[in-house]
Design a protein around this motif. Structure first.
Motif, PDB file in Angstrom:
ATOM      1  N   GLU A   1      17.445   1.584  -9.452  1.00  0.00           N
ATOM      2  CA  GLU A   1      16.303   2.400  -9.348  1.00  0.00           C
ATOM      3  C   GLU A   1      15.047   1.601  -8.798  1.00  0.00           C
ATOM      4  O   GLU A   1      14.212   1.944  -7.949  1.00  0.00           O
ATOM      5  CB  GLU A   1      16.034   2.960 -10.815  1.00  0.00           C
ATOM      6  N   LEU A   2      14.935   0.282  -9.206  1.00  0.00           N
ATOM      7  CA  LEU A   2      14.000  -0.708  -8.570  1.00  0.00           C
ATOM      8  C   LEU A   2      14.014  -1.109  -7.168  1.00  0.00           C
ATOM      9  O   LEU A   2      13.043  -1.091  -6.681  1.00  0.00           O
ATOM     10  CB  LEU A   2      13.726  -1.833  -9.560  1.00  0.00           C
ATOM     11  N   ASP A   3      15.323  -1.001  -6.831  1.00  0.00           N
ATOM     12  CA  ASP A   3      15.423  -1.462  -5.496  1.00  0.00           C
ATOM     13  C   ASP A   3      15.067  -0.141  -4.485  1.00  0.00           C
ATOM     14  O   ASP A   3      14.510  -0.422  -3.441  1.00  0.00           O
ATOM     15  CB  ASP A   3      16.959  -1.654  -5.224  1.00  0.00           C
ATOM     16  N   GLY A   4      15.438   1.136  -5.145  1.00  0.00           N
ATOM     17  CA  GLY A   4      14.917   2.486  -4.386  1.00  0.00           C
ATOM     18  C   GLY A   4      13.330   2.268  -4.156  1.00  0.00           C
ATOM     19  O   GLY A   4      12.820   2.535  -3.252  1.00  0.00           O
ATOM     20  N   ILE A   5      12.791   1.817  -5.320  1.00  0.00           N
ATOM     21  CA  ILE A   5      11.313   1.905  -5.434  1.00  0.00           C
ATOM     22  C   ILE A   5      10.596   0.912  -4.551  1.00  0.00           C
ATOM     23  O   ILE A   5       9.673   1.119  -3.668  1.00  0.00           O
ATOM     24  CB  ILE A   5      10.849   2.001  -6.971  1.00  0.00           C
ATOM     25  N   LEU A   6      11.367  -0.267  -4.481  1.00  0.00           N
ATOM     26  CA  LEU A   6      10.923  -1.263  -3.683  1.00  0.00           C
ATOM     27  C   LEU A   6      10.842  -0.968  -2.002  1.00  0.00           C
ATOM     28  O   LEU A   6      10.203  -1.251  -1.350  1.00  0.00           O
ATOM     29  CB  LEU A   6      11.665  -2.579  -3.810  1.00  0.00           C
ATOM     30  N   LYS A   7      12.190  -0.194  -1.832  1.00  0.00           N
ATOM     31  CA  LYS A   7      12.280  -0.105  -0.424  1.00  0.00           C
ATOM     32  C   LYS A   7      11.314   1.118  -0.137  1.00  0.00           C
ATOM     33  O   LYS A   7      10.540   1.237   1.273  1.00  0.00           O
ATOM     34  CB  LYS A   7      13.827   0.905  -0.267  1.00  0.00           C
ATOM     35  N   GLU A   8      10.971   2.229  -0.853  1.00  0.00           N
ATOM     36  CA  GLU A   8       9.852   3.103  -0.536  1.00  0.00           C
ATOM     37  C   GLU A   8       8.679   2.718  -0.433  1.00  0.00           C
ATOM     38  O   GLU A   8       8.148   2.823   0.475  1.00  0.00           O
ATOM     39  CB  GLU A   8       9.885   4.098  -1.826  1.00  0.00           C
ATOM     40  N   ALA A   9       8.318   1.566  -1.311  1.00  0.00           N
ATOM     41  CA  ALA A   9       6.984   0.798  -1.020  1.00  0.00           C
ATOM     42  C   ALA A   9       6.848  -0.231   0.339  1.00  0.00           C
ATOM     43  O   ALA A   9       5.932   0.156   0.855  1.00  0.00           O
ATOM     44  CB  ALA A   9       6.924  -0.199  -2.376  1.00  0.00           C
ATOM     45  N   ARG A  10       7.861  -0.453   0.814  1.00  0.00           N
ATOM     46  CA  ARG A  10       8.015  -1.253   1.757  1.00  0.00           C
ATOM     47  C   ARG A  10       7.764  -0.100   2.967  1.00  0.00           C
ATOM     48  O   ARG A  10       6.995  -0.499   4.038  1.00  0.00           O
ATOM     49  CB  ARG A  10       9.033  -2.061   2.246  1.00  0.00           C
ATOM     50  N   THR A  11       8.396   0.906   2.911  1.00  0.00           N
ATOM     51  CA  THR A  11       8.107   2.020   4.035  1.00  0.00           C
ATOM     52  C   THR A  11       6.978   2.459   4.132  1.00  0.00           C
ATOM     53  O   THR A  11       6.160   2.646   5.032  1.00  0.00           O
ATOM     54  CB  THR A  11       9.179   3.257   3.504  1.00  0.00           C
ATOM     55  N   ILE A  12       6.149   2.683   3.032  1.00  0.00           N
ATOM     56  CA  ILE A  12       4.835   3.104   2.711  1.00  0.00           C
ATOM     57  C   ILE A  12       3.787   1.985   3.373  1.00  0.00           C
ATOM     58  O   ILE A  12       3.050   2.434   4.058  1.00  0.00           O
ATOM     59  CB  ILE A  12       4.363   3.728   1.292  1.00  0.00           C
ATOM     60  N   GLU A  13       4.101   0.828   3.153  1.00  0.00           N
ATOM     61  CA  GLU A  13       3.344  -0.270   3.432  1.00  0.00           C
ATOM     62  C   GLU A  13       3.314  -0.280   4.835  1.00  0.00           C
ATOM     63  O   GLU A  13       2.313  -0.359   5.685  1.00  0.00           O
ATOM     64  CB  GLU A  13       3.720  -1.754   3.017  1.00  0.00           C
ATOM     65  N   ASN A  14       4.626  -0.085   5.483  1.00  0.00           N
ATOM     66  CA  ASN A  14       4.639  -0.311   6.957  1.00  0.00           C
ATOM     67  C   ASN A  14       3.846   1.105   7.761  1.00  0.00           C
ATOM     68  O   ASN A  14       3.192   0.887   8.797  1.00  0.00           O
ATOM     69  CB  ASN A  14       6.112  -0.181   7.455  1.00  0.00           C
ATOM     70  N   HIS A  15       3.887   2.259   7.002  1.00  0.00           N
ATOM     71  CA  HIS A  15       3.348   3.235   7.524  1.00  0.00           C
ATOM     72  C   HIS A  15       1.836   3.096   7.670  1.00  0.00           C
ATOM     73  O   HIS A  15       0.997   3.485   8.364  1.00  0.00           O
ATOM     74  CB  HIS A  15       3.812   4.435   6.826  1.00  0.00           C
ATOM     75  N   LEU A  16       1.344   2.481   6.363  1.00  0.00           N
ATOM     76  CA  LEU A  16      -0.007   2.391   6.387  1.00  0.00           C
ATOM     77  C   LEU A  16      -0.771   1.299   7.375  1.00  0.00           C
ATOM     78  O   LEU A  16      -1.559   1.476   7.983  1.00  0.00           O
ATOM     79  CB  LEU A  16      -0.597   1.944   4.851  1.00  0.00           C
ATOM     80  N   LYS A  17       0.336   0.182   7.551  1.00  0.00           N
ATOM     81  CA  LYS A  17      -0.171  -0.569   8.770  1.00  0.00           C
ATOM     82  C   LYS A  17      -0.280   0.191  10.050  1.00  0.00           C
ATOM     83  O   LYS A  17      -1.165  -0.190  10.773  1.00  0.00           O
ATOM     84  CB  LYS A  17       0.823  -1.732   8.773  1.00  0.00           C
TER      85      LYS A  17
END
Length: 136
Positions: A101-117
């Protein structure tokens, strides 16, 4: 195993040095054990086995009785270890699910971070175009 040997030896030494009759000594010990059992009704099965063994302490010296008690204790220990292992397996499975679950959350956070950049860069470019237009 050693406790039973000590009890057997202790019992024999007590009986040889004690002037009481063997039945009186056994009944006194039996009463003591019953009193302890009544004071603590939640005796474990090992304590119950201990109580049963104290009733016939002379039989502890017999290998068959000792073997029977040891086998019962071995079964109980095996049962407890099995329950403990089951609990550990359950906890390990829960831990593994948390990690996933934490791995999934981390992947989602990275995706959001890249989108925001990407959005930030896009906004920078737009502001640059607007600033250039206003200066002209």
């Amino acid at each position: 195993m050693h406790t039973y040997q000590i009890r057997c030896t202790s019992y024999q030494a007590t009986m040889t040095s004690n002037t009481q009759k063997p039945d009186e000594s056994r009944s006194k010990r039996k009463k003591e054990m019953e009193n302890e059992a009544s004071e603590n009704p939640q005796l474990s099965s090992l304590d119950k086995t201990d109580l049963a063994l104290s009733e016939g302490s002379q039989s502890l010296c017999k290998p068959e009785q000792l073997e029977k008690v040891l086998n019962e204790m071995n079964k109980e220990i095996t049962n407890l270890l099995s329950k403990y292992a089951h609990i550990l397996r359950q906890r390990a499975a829960v831990d593994a699910s948390y990690v996933q679950e934490l791995d999934g959350i981390l992947k989602e956070a990275r995706t959001i971070e890249n989108h925001l950049k990407q959005k930030r860069e896009s906004l920078k470019q737009r502001f640059t175009v607007i600033a250039n237009t206003l200066q002209s």
